[in-house]
Design a protein around this motif. Structure first.
Motif, PDB file in Angstrom:
ATOM      1  N   LYS A  41       0.688  -1.702  -0.367  1.00  0.00           N
ATOM      2  CA  LYS A  41      -0.008   0.174  -0.458  1.00  0.00           C
ATOM      3  C   LYS A  41       0.877   1.519  -0.330  1.00  0.00           C
ATOM      4  CE  LYS A  41      -4.356  -2.325   1.316  1.00  0.00           C
ATOM      5  NZ  LYS A  41      -5.604  -1.990   0.760  1.00  0.00           N
ATOM      6  N   TRP A  42       1.464   0.686   0.677  1.00  0.00           N
ATOM      7  CA  TRP A  42       3.256   2.516   0.621  1.00  0.00           C
ATOM      8  C   TRP A  42       3.267   2.567  -0.966  1.00  0.00           C
ATOM      9  CZ3 TRP A  42       5.757   4.538   5.230  1.00  0.00           C
ATOM     10  CH2 TRP A  42       6.444   5.306   5.646  1.00  0.00           C
TER      11      TRP A  42
ATOM     12  N   VAL B 108      -1.385   7.837   5.841  1.00  0.00           N
ATOM     13  CA  VAL B 108      -1.737   9.077   5.431  1.00  0.00           C
ATOM     14  C   VAL B 108      -0.107   9.719   5.403  1.00  0.00           C
ATOM     15  CG1 VAL B 108      -1.434  10.017   7.876  1.00  0.00           C
ATOM     16  CG2 VAL B 108      -2.805  11.416   5.734  1.00  0.00           C
ATOM     17  N   THR B 109       0.593  10.635   4.782  1.00  0.00           N
ATOM     18  CA  THR B 109       1.153  12.053   4.428  1.00  0.00           C
ATOM     19  C   THR B 109       1.376  11.989   6.040  1.00  0.00           C
ATOM     20  OG1 THR B 109      -0.814  12.832   3.027  1.00  0.00           O
ATOM     21  CG2 THR B 109       1.493  12.364   2.239  1.00  0.00           C
TER      22      THR B 109
ATOM     23  N   THR C  86      11.196   9.681   0.441  1.00  0.00           N
ATOM     24  CA  THR C  86      11.660   9.656   1.322  1.00  0.00           C
ATOM     25  C   THR C  86      10.750   8.865   2.014  1.00  0.00           C
ATOM     26  OG1 THR C  86      10.471  10.704   3.291  1.00  0.00           O
ATOM     27  CG2 THR C  86      12.137  11.921   1.360  1.00  0.00           C
ATOM     28  N   GLU C  87      11.535   8.005   2.964  1.00  0.00           N
ATOM     29  CA  GLU C  87      11.090   6.796   4.062  1.00  0.00           C
ATOM     30  C   GLU C  87      10.125   7.421   5.213  1.00  0.00           C
ATOM     31  OE1 GLU C  87      13.076   4.007   2.081  1.00  0.00           O
ATOM     32  OE2 GLU C  87      12.555   3.487   3.633  1.00  0.00           O
TER      33      GLU C  87
ATOM     34  N   ASN D 276       5.467   3.637  16.902  1.00  0.00           N
ATOM     35  CA  ASN D 276       6.342   5.065  17.608  1.00  0.00           C
ATOM     36  C   ASN D 276       7.623   5.468  16.668  1.00  0.00           C
ATOM     37  OD1 ASN D 276       8.092   6.159  19.923  1.00  0.00           O
ATOM     38  ND2 ASN D 276       9.054   4.444  19.936  1.00  0.00           N
ATOM     39  N   THR D 277       6.249   6.897  16.385  1.00  0.00           N
ATOM     40  CA  THR D 277       6.932   7.786  15.566  1.00  0.00           C
ATOM     41  C   THR D 277       7.031   8.807  15.769  1.00  0.00           C
ATOM     42  OG1 THR D 277       6.052   8.385  13.089  1.00  0.00           O
ATOM     43  CG2 THR D 277       4.961   8.146  14.525  1.00  0.00           C
ATOM     44  N   HIS D 278       8.180  10.008  15.731  1.00  0.00           N
ATOM     45  CA  HIS D 278       7.994  11.080  15.603  1.00  0.00           C
ATOM     46  C   HIS D 278       7.466  12.253  14.296  1.00  0.00           C
ATOM     47  CE1 HIS D 278      11.056  11.152  12.509  1.00  0.00           C
ATOM     48  NE2 HIS D 278      11.328  11.614  11.743  1.00  0.00           N
ATOM     49  N   LEU D 279       6.853  11.356  13.124  1.00  0.00           N
ATOM     50  CA  LEU D 279       6.152  11.973  12.482  1.00  0.00           C
ATOM     51  C   LEU D 279       4.428  12.542  12.942  1.00  0.00           C
ATOM     52  CD1 LEU D 279       6.826   9.718   9.580  1.00  0.00           C
ATOM     53  CD2 LEU D 279       7.861  11.185  10.128  1.00  0.00           C
TER      54      LEU D 279
END
Ligand SMILES: CSCCC(=O)C(=O)COP(=O)(O)O
Ligand SMILES: [Zn+2]
Length: 226
Positions: A7-8, A44-45, A55-56, A71-74
């Motif tokens: 999907k990505w 989602v973006t 990018t990753e 766990n994400t900083h995004l």
């Protein structure tokens, strides 16, 4: 995990195609793809990123409320609530949101009518409308600063008409969605073609639209000049 990776890639490929049209000015725009039905989860973006780059860290997985999973900083797109609302109310598997000059201009030209309707264009068939004088209509909503209110407005329009193919946000952009990513992209491209055609026609033949919102037949449906 293979499913998410697939999907990505699908979403990243669409993002590259839209970026090639320069449809992400100034980090605007956001895209998403449904990963799971129940509970709803989708990619989602990430917010504020240059969507012309690959990018990753382009996307993150979120739950039905738009909260990041894992766990994400995004940070998820500021408009993640709109995507969640569309997935909740339709069978869509992909939602695309872009800001283009044409969609901003058309939204301003017809804001007072609250919608813009096209007919007499072959590309209307992209929406599965094949009748001789088929029409496609798209609502125009105010660009509320309150994004929860904006999402709720999407929800109430979808409740009224679950067959909507897109919604214009005045002087902001368009959001389209589809049962497949290809369908969402098809609708987006078709709407943007209709906007661009109409704006250019008005510039080339201003007398054709003496009264705003009326075409040569005096209706408020915009038809190509016959
Ligand atoms: C600079 S565009 C303002 C935010 C917006 O309308 C948009 O589409 C992009 O926001 P996001 O949080 O998804 O990057
Ligand atoms: Zn936007």
């Amino acid at each position: 995990m293979i499913e998410v990776a697939k999907k990505w890639r699908t979403l990243a490929d669409i993002k590259d195609e839209l970026a090639a049209r320069d449809w992400f000015p100034g980090t605007s725009g956001n895209l998403s793809i449904r990963v799971r039905e129940d509970p709803l989860t989708f990619l989602v973006t990430a917010s504020g990123k240059d969507k012309r780059k690959r990018t990753e860290e382009d996307f993150l997985l979120v739950d039905q409320d738009g909260n990041p999973l894992g766990n994400t900083h995004l940070k998820a797109s500021a408009e993640v609530g709109i995507h969640a609302e569309i997935y909740r109310r339709t069978g869509a598997t992909c939602c695309l949101h872009v800001h283009t000059l044409d969609n901003n201009l058309i939204s301003e030209l017809y804001a007072s009518e609250g919608r813009v309707t096209f007919c007499g264009q072959e590309l209307i068939k992209a929406f599965g409308i094949w009748e001789e004088d088929g029409e496609i209509s798209i609502p125009i909503i105010p660009n509320y600063a309150d994004l929860d209110l904006l999402s709720k407005e999407f929800g109430s329009l979808l409740l009224q008409d679950p067959l909507l193919k897109g919604i214009l946000i005045r002087n902001h952009g368009i959001t389209t969605w589809g049962a497949t990513p290809l369908e969402a992209k098809k609708y987006l491209e078709a709407f943007e073609f209709l906007f661009s055609y109409h704006i250019k026609l008005r510039l080339l033949q201003p007398n054709l639209y003496a009264k705003w919102g009326e075409d040569v037949h005096g209706t408020n449906t915009i038809s190509s000049y016959r």
